[in-house]
Design a protein around this motif. Structure first.
Motif, PDB file in Angstrom:
ATOM      1  N   LEU A  25      -9.979  84.663 104.752  1.00 46.13           N
ATOM      2  CA  LEU A  25     -10.193  84.513 106.194  1.00 46.13           C
ATOM      3  C   LEU A  25     -10.492  83.062 106.552  1.00 46.13           C
ATOM      4  O   LEU A  25     -10.019  82.566 107.579  1.00 46.13           O
ATOM      5  CB  LEU A  25     -11.334  85.427 106.650  1.00 46.13           C
ATOM      6  N   ARG A  26     -11.232  82.376 105.704  1.00 42.62           N
ATOM      7  CA  ARG A  26     -11.473  80.950 105.979  1.00 42.62           C
ATOM      8  C   ARG A  26     -10.181  80.154 105.856  1.00 42.62           C
ATOM      9  O   ARG A  26      -9.917  79.255 106.657  1.00 42.62           O
ATOM     10  CB  ARG A  26     -12.520  80.391 105.034  1.00 42.62           C
ATOM     11  N   ALA A  27      -9.371  80.476 104.857  1.00 38.82           N
ATOM     12  CA  ALA A  27      -8.110  79.757 104.672  1.00 38.82           C
ATOM     13  C   ALA A  27      -7.188  79.924 105.868  1.00 38.82           C
ATOM     14  O   ALA A  27      -6.338  79.055 106.130  1.00 38.82           O
ATOM     15  CB  ALA A  27      -7.416  80.234 103.404  1.00 38.82           C
ATOM     16  N   LEU A  28      -7.347  80.997 106.596  1.00 39.15           N
ATOM     17  CA  LEU A  28      -6.487  81.276 107.750  1.00 39.15           C
ATOM     18  C   LEU A  28      -7.065  80.766 109.064  1.00 39.15           C
ATOM     19  O   LEU A  28      -6.442  80.930 110.114  1.00 39.15           O
ATOM     20  CB  LEU A  28      -6.259  82.794 107.855  1.00 39.15           C
ATOM     21  N   THR A  29      -8.237  80.131 109.021  1.00 37.08           N
ATOM     22  CA  THR A  29      -8.928  79.700 110.237  1.00 37.08           C
ATOM     23  C   THR A  29      -8.574  78.260 110.590  1.00 37.08           C
ATOM     24  O   THR A  29      -8.977  77.318 109.903  1.00 37.08           O
ATOM     25  CB  THR A  29     -10.452  79.839 110.075  1.00 37.08           C
ATOM     26  N   HIS A  30      -7.826  78.091 111.652  1.00 35.70           N
ATOM     27  CA  HIS A  30      -7.411  76.763 112.121  1.00 35.70           C
ATOM     28  C   HIS A  30      -8.575  76.077 112.833  1.00 35.70           C
ATOM     29  O   HIS A  30      -9.436  76.745 113.426  1.00 35.70           O
ATOM     30  CB  HIS A  30      -6.222  76.931 113.076  1.00 35.70           C
ATOM     31  N   PRO A  31      -8.633  74.741 112.791  1.00 34.16           N
ATOM     32  CA  PRO A  31      -9.723  74.030 113.472  1.00 34.16           C
ATOM     33  C   PRO A  31      -9.852  74.363 114.956  1.00 34.16           C
ATOM     34  O   PRO A  31     -10.938  74.230 115.530  1.00 34.16           O
ATOM     35  CB  PRO A  31      -9.354  72.553 113.273  1.00 34.16           C
ATOM     36  N   SER A  32      -8.787  74.820 115.593  1.00 40.74           N
ATOM     37  CA  SER A  32      -8.836  75.095 117.026  1.00 40.74           C
ATOM     38  C   SER A  32      -9.724  76.282 117.376  1.00 40.74           C
ATOM     39  O   SER A  32     -10.072  76.464 118.544  1.00 40.74           O
ATOM     40  CB  SER A  32      -7.422  75.355 117.553  1.00 40.74           C
ATOM     41  N   ILE A  33     -10.103  77.093 116.384  1.00 41.52           N
ATOM     42  CA  ILE A  33     -10.944  78.259 116.658  1.00 41.52           C
ATOM     43  C   ILE A  33     -12.219  78.237 115.817  1.00 41.52           C
ATOM     44  O   ILE A  33     -13.028  79.166 115.871  1.00 41.52           O
ATOM     45  CB  ILE A  33     -10.157  79.567 116.416  1.00 41.52           C
ATOM     46  N   ALA A  34     -12.444  77.179 115.072  1.00 36.15           N
ATOM     47  CA  ALA A  34     -13.598  77.101 114.183  1.00 36.15           C
ATOM     48  C   ALA A  34     -14.898  76.939 114.976  1.00 36.15           C
ATOM     49  O   ALA A  34     -14.920  76.371 116.068  1.00 36.15           O
ATOM     50  CB  ALA A  34     -13.429  75.945 113.207  1.00 36.15           C
ATOM     51  N   THR A  35     -15.987  77.448 114.391  1.00 39.73           N
ATOM     52  CA  THR A  35     -17.337  77.292 114.918  1.00 39.73           C
ATOM     53  C   THR A  35     -18.254  76.998 113.741  1.00 39.73           C
ATOM     54  O   THR A  35     -17.848  77.142 112.575  1.00 39.73           O
ATOM     55  CB  THR A  35     -17.811  78.573 115.628  1.00 39.73           C
ATOM     56  N   ILE A  92       6.483  84.414 103.718  1.00 35.93           N
ATOM     57  CA  ILE A  92       5.497  85.490 103.605  1.00 35.93           C
ATOM     58  C   ILE A  92       4.831  85.780 104.950  1.00 35.93           C
ATOM     59  O   ILE A  92       3.824  86.487 105.007  1.00 35.93           O
ATOM     60  CB  ILE A  92       4.431  85.170 102.526  1.00 35.93           C
ATOM     61  N   ASP A  93       5.399  85.230 106.013  1.00 40.97           N
ATOM     62  CA  ASP A  93       4.915  85.455 107.382  1.00 40.97           C
ATOM     63  C   ASP A  93       3.426  85.153 107.514  1.00 40.97           C
ATOM     64  O   ASP A  93       2.666  85.924 108.107  1.00 40.97           O
ATOM     65  CB  ASP A  93       5.209  86.887 107.831  1.00 40.97           C
ATOM     66  N   LEU A  94       3.031  84.006 106.992  1.00 38.40           N
ATOM     67  CA  LEU A  94       1.636  83.590 107.088  1.00 38.40           C
ATOM     68  C   LEU A  94       1.223  83.379 108.542  1.00 38.40           C
ATOM     69  O   LEU A  94       0.080  83.650 108.916  1.00 38.40           O
ATOM     70  CB  LEU A  94       1.424  82.307 106.263  1.00 38.40           C
ATOM     71  N   GLY A  95       2.147  82.918 109.359  1.00 32.30           N
ATOM     72  CA  GLY A  95       1.827  82.653 110.752  1.00 32.30           C
ATOM     73  C   GLY A  95       1.287  83.862 111.488  1.00 32.30           C
ATOM     74  O   GLY A  95       0.478  83.725 112.413  1.00 32.30           O
ATOM     75  N   ALA A  96       1.696  85.054 111.071  1.00 33.49           N
ATOM     76  CA  ALA A  96       1.273  86.271 111.765  1.00 33.49           C
ATOM     77  C   ALA A  96      -0.220  86.525 111.638  1.00 33.49           C
ATOM     78  O   ALA A  96      -0.802  87.227 112.478  1.00 33.49           O
ATOM     79  CB  ALA A  96       2.046  87.472 111.217  1.00 33.49           C
ATOM     80  N   VAL A  97      -0.857  85.981 110.599  1.00 29.84           N
ATOM     81  CA  VAL A  97      -2.283  86.253 110.381  1.00 29.84           C
ATOM     82  C   VAL A  97      -3.159  85.020 110.587  1.00 29.84           C
ATOM     83  O   VAL A  97      -4.364  85.067 110.332  1.00 29.84           O
ATOM     84  CB  VAL A  97      -2.525  86.844 108.974  1.00 29.84           C
ATOM     85  N   LEU A  98      -2.585  83.919 111.050  1.00 28.84           N
ATOM     86  CA  LEU A  98      -3.388  82.737 111.321  1.00 28.84           C
ATOM     87  C   LEU A  98      -4.401  83.009 112.425  1.00 28.84           C
ATOM     88  O   LEU A  98      -4.111  83.715 113.395  1.00 28.84           O
ATOM     89  CB  LEU A  98      -2.493  81.565 111.738  1.00 28.84           C
ATOM     90  N   ARG A  99      -5.570  82.429 112.281  1.00 26.29           N
ATOM     91  CA  ARG A  99      -6.612  82.542 113.304  1.00 26.29           C
ATOM     92  C   ARG A  99      -6.600  81.244 114.106  1.00 26.29           C
ATOM     93  O   ARG A  99      -7.060  80.200 113.637  1.00 26.29           O
ATOM     94  CB  ARG A  99      -7.965  82.790 112.644  1.00 26.29           C
ATOM     95  N   LEU A 100      -6.070  81.321 115.305  1.00 21.71           N
ATOM     96  CA  LEU A 100      -5.843  80.140 116.142  1.00 21.71           C
ATOM     97  C   LEU A 100      -6.587  80.244 117.464  1.00 21.71           C
ATOM     98  O   LEU A 100      -6.822  81.344 117.979  1.00 21.71           O
ATOM     99  CB  LEU A 100      -4.346  79.978 116.439  1.00 21.71           C
ATOM    100  N   GLY A 101      -6.928  79.078 118.022  1.00 20.34           N
ATOM    101  CA  GLY A 101      -7.465  79.039 119.365  1.00 20.34           C
ATOM    102  C   GLY A 101      -6.399  79.386 120.390  1.00 20.34           C
ATOM    103  O   GLY A 101      -5.195  79.317 120.111  1.00 20.34           O
ATOM    104  N   ARG A 102      -6.834  79.736 121.591  1.00 23.88           N
ATOM    105  CA  ARG A 102      -5.900  80.205 122.620  1.00 23.88           C
ATOM    106  C   ARG A 102      -4.842  79.152 122.942  1.00 23.88           C
ATOM    107  O   ARG A 102      -3.652  79.459 123.048  1.00 23.88           O
ATOM    108  CB  ARG A 102      -6.668  80.583 123.885  1.00 23.88           C
ATOM    109  N   SER A 103      -5.260  77.904 123.104  1.00 24.96           N
ATOM    110  CA  SER A 103      -4.302  76.857 123.471  1.00 24.96           C
ATOM    111  C   SER A 103      -3.264  76.652 122.374  1.00 24.96           C
ATOM    112  O   SER A 103      -2.077  76.420 122.654  1.00 24.96           O
ATOM    113  CB  SER A 103      -5.027  75.540 123.754  1.00 24.96           C
ATOM    114  N   GLU A 104      -3.690  76.758 121.124  1.00 21.96           N
ATOM    115  CA  GLU A 104      -2.764  76.585 120.013  1.00 21.96           C
ATOM    116  C   GLU A 104      -1.789  77.755 119.935  1.00 21.96           C
ATOM    117  O   GLU A 104      -0.612  77.579 119.615  1.00 21.96           O
ATOM    118  CB  GLU A 104      -3.543  76.452 118.707  1.00 21.96           C
ATOM    119  N   MET A 105      -2.267  78.956 120.226  1.00 23.79           N
ATOM    120  CA  MET A 105      -1.368  80.113 120.233  1.00 23.79           C
ATOM    121  C   MET A 105      -0.315  79.974 121.328  1.00 23.79           C
ATOM    122  O   MET A 105       0.864  80.242 121.113  1.00 23.79           O
ATOM    123  CB  MET A 105      -2.172  81.402 120.422  1.00 23.79           C
ATOM    124  N   ILE A 106      -0.753  79.533 122.508  1.00 25.76           N
ATOM    125  CA  ILE A 106       0.171  79.387 123.632  1.00 25.76           C
ATOM    126  C   ILE A 106       1.248  78.354 123.324  1.00 25.76           C
ATOM    127  O   ILE A 106       2.407  78.501 123.727  1.00 25.76           O
ATOM    128  CB  ILE A 106      -0.607  79.016 124.912  1.00 25.76           C
TER     129      ILE A 106
END
Length: 228
Positions: A25-35, A92-106
């Motif tokens: 889960l940490r590996a999938l957490t982009h800086p745009s959504i980190a806390t 492996i469709d890693l993008g489907a499980v990335l944890r991104l902030g709203r602006s990055e997803m958009i």
């Protein structure tokens, strides 16, 4: 830890079931959504890059026992560069499980090459921390597959090819300049101009300076005679 169906499916595609899924889960957490309570994957990216490098170096030595360093280095670079990591991530469709902030997803972050490449390296680190080097090596070798044995002996990147093109014609080295920079601090976008001494130019935009330079060099090469 109870995991979503999507995360469980991703672990199957990855070929590794985590004993400590919090690492994934940490590996999938982009800086745009980190806390502060949910750290991003940048430190994992740093580690994963080194694990990948060692695995590829070992694999290349084993695949060709007569190759010289000058032959191995470009093959190595081709296998560990961000573009290749992003290709594996897409497979492996890693993008489907990335944890991104709203602006990055958009803005299409799940498809961005730089984000996918970084996340792939972070996932490698998570596997290494979860189960050690041997397991990480097995996962990497499975994912990279035939790329290791089929990588071209002359895997020079676009910047190297453009430099050689210029030097072969007695020109100065290509000049790369940053024409523009946009986007948030955690996900900047760079526009790079490349110019040759003869006036030929090209431009490219990407999520990192290195990537933009490579794409600009590739675009300029497309306008020129390719080096022998």
């Amino acid at each position: 830890m109870k995991l979503s169906r999507e995360i469980n499916a991703f672990m199957q595609r990855l070929g590794h079931e985590f004993d400590r899924p919090e690492l994934l889960l940490r590996a999938l957490t982009h800086p745009s959504i980190a806390t502060p309570a949910r750290p991003d994957n940048q430190r994992f990216e740093f580690l994963g890059d080194r694990v990948l490098g060692l695995v590829m170096a070992e694999a290349l030595l084993a695949a060709d026992k007569t190759a010289r360093e000058g032959q191995l280095a470009p093959r190595f670079n081709a296998l560990v560069r961000k573009e290749t990591c992003a290709e594996i991530a897409r497979a492996i469709d890693l993008g489907a499980v990335l944890r991104l902030g709203r602006s990055e997803m958009i803005s299409g972050g799940r498809r961005k090459q730089a984000i996918l490449g970084d996340a792939m390296e972070a996932v490698i680190a998570a596997v290494y921390l979860d189960s050690g080097f041997n397991v990480a090596r097995d996962v990497i070798l499975t994912l990279w597959g035939d790329r290791i044995t089929q990588v071209e002996a002359d895997s020079r990147d676009a910047k190297t090819l453009l430099q050689e093109w210029a030097q072969a014609r007695g020109m100065a080295l290509p000049d790369y300049t940053e024409a523009a920079r946009s986007g948030p601090d955690h996900a900047p976008v760079f526009t790079i101009d490349v110019r040759l001494e003869n006036g030929a130019t090209a431009q490219a935009t990407a999520g990192s300076k290195r990537q933009a330079e490579q794409q600009a060099a590739s675009a300029l090469l497309a306008l020129l005679d390719r080096p022998e």
